[in-house]
Design a protein around this motif. Structure first.
Motif: not given
Ligand SMILES: Cc1cc2nc3c(=O)[nH]c(=O)nc-3n(C[C@H](O)[C@H](O)[C@H](O)COP(=O)(O)OP(=O)(O)OC[C@H]3O[C@@H](n4cnc5c(N)ncnc54)[C@H](O)[C@@H]3O)c2cc1C
Length: 341
Positions: A12-27, A73-82
């Motif tokens: 779960i942690k790895d999946l959230a991290r992957k989405i955060a880095v690949e999808k959230v970071l650019p946006a 939540t932690e992994e997503i927030s690591r890239i974007c708190g919003g």
């Protein structure tokens, strides 16, 4: 540190991290600048089955608890708190149904939240009732087979965007906290509209909005638990979801640390990167220590997973942890900002 996570929790942690880095970071920068709600990212998180981690599998969820939801939540927030708070607030809005819903209410509302088709939101705060949650003035008056809601909630995360709201209102104001009740209110119910949207300084892609109830008529089946249980519903919900705010703070702090380390390795002064200066190394080490200490405190989420929710000590710990971690998150952000200026 490993924190004795199971293989599933690590996934779960790895999946959230992957989405955060690949999808959230650019946006993230554009979403934040425009204050635009991250619908596309919520859709991606839903497709990855991350929206119902705390919901029983018979309602379409993963069947985990607060810990699984905190890890994501932690992994997503690591890239974007919003994006992190948007994701976490849907859990805040649906946890009351998980904890107190009847079988009918769970069947009706939880599958759409678990699949990410709909978002949840939680309406407790009002202009005159913040920390003093028992001071709410929104009323719910019984009228035959219905309740009539009147009042205004403020600063409600996912307000206007969510479809399913849990709202705390007074059914008997004379009784104080014991006179509050919890209701499920669907977006589109006549008499339920949205007021001011906050133009925030940060976490700007998260929608923070007023909920306005003017003679809003809802069926009595939408009462959660019993009349007078609203404060208990709210507090038990916060026991499960406050660690999520802690996870958001740890994620933001980790993101700030990541940026600080990266910058210290790029910035050259006196012929060397500033990361090789011992005073800077001390600051980074202090940040890393605080972030890891905050993460370790998230063990309370694991206590919730083990069903130790009745423990008063656990409850106090959860509150303490969220405050401590919010503090750590803010401190790290300030440190990061000052290292950029
Ligand atoms: C971005 C954002 C999103 C939010 N989302 C939601 C949401 O989805 N749903 C919802 O219901 N609410 C939401 N809130 C509201 C949030 O829960 C309240 O801000 C919070 O309850 C604190 O209330 P307050 O801001 O009115 O502060 P106040 O209660 O006015 O407190 C002000 C200060 O006094 C201190 N204080 C207050 N009472 C005491 C005391 N007894 N002892 C010591 N210190 C005290 C506080 O710690 C604080 O520093 C949101 C708020 C924000 C900023």
């Amino acid at each position: 540190m490993d924190y004795l996570l199971t293989e599933e929790q690590k996934m779960i942690k790895d999946l959230a991290r992957k989405i955060a880095v690949e999808k959230v970071l650019p946006a993230r920068a554009e979403l934040d600048e425009k204050g635009e709600f991250p619908w596309e990212l919520m859709r991606i998180l839903a497709e990855a089955d991350l929206c119902g981690l705390y919901i029983e599998d018979k309602y379409g969820g993963f069947g985990g608890g607060a810990l699984e939801f905190c890890l994501a939540t932690e992994e997503i927030s690591r890239i974007c708190g919003g994006v992190g708070v948007t994701y976490a607030a849907s859990a805040l809005g649906s946890y009351p149904i998980v904890l107190f819903g009847t079988e009918e209410q769970k069947k009706k509302y939880l599958p759409d939240i678990a699949s990410g088709k709909k978002l949840g939101a939680f309406g407790l705060t009002e202009a005159n009732a913040g920390s003093d949650a028992a001071g709410i003035e929104t009323t719910a008056k019984k009228d035959g087979d219905h309740y009539i809601l009147n009042g205004t909630k403020q600063w409600i995360t996912n307000g206007g965007e969510a479809e399913t709201y849990v709202v705390i209102a007074m059914t008997d104001r004379k009784k104080g906290a014991r006179g509050a009740s919890a209701f499920i209110v669907e977006k589109g119910t006549p008499g339920f509209t949205f007021g001011k949207k906050e133009n925030k300084m940060g976490i700007r892609c998260s929608a923070t909005r007023e909920l306005v109830f003017q003679d809003c008529k809802i069926p009595k089946e939408n009462l959660l638990g019993k009349e007078g249980m609203g404060f208990i519903v709210a507090m038990k919900t916060l026991d499960c979801t406050r660690p999520g705010i802690g996870a958001q703070a740890v994620g933001i702090a980790q993101g700030a640390l990541d940026e600080a380390v990266k910058y210290s390795r790029e910035r050259v002064q006196f012929g060397q990167t500033i990361s090789s200066i011992q005073a800077v190394q001390h600051m980074l080490a202090d940040m890393a220590t605080q972030v890891e200490a905050g993460r370790a405190l998230l063990v309370t989420a694991r206590l919730k997973n083990r069903g130790e929710s009745e423990e008063e000590d656990g409850r106090k710990q959860c509150i303490l942890v969220s405050f401590a971690m919010s503090f750590i998150g803010i401190t790290s952000c300030i440190q990061m900002q000052s290292s950029h200026h």
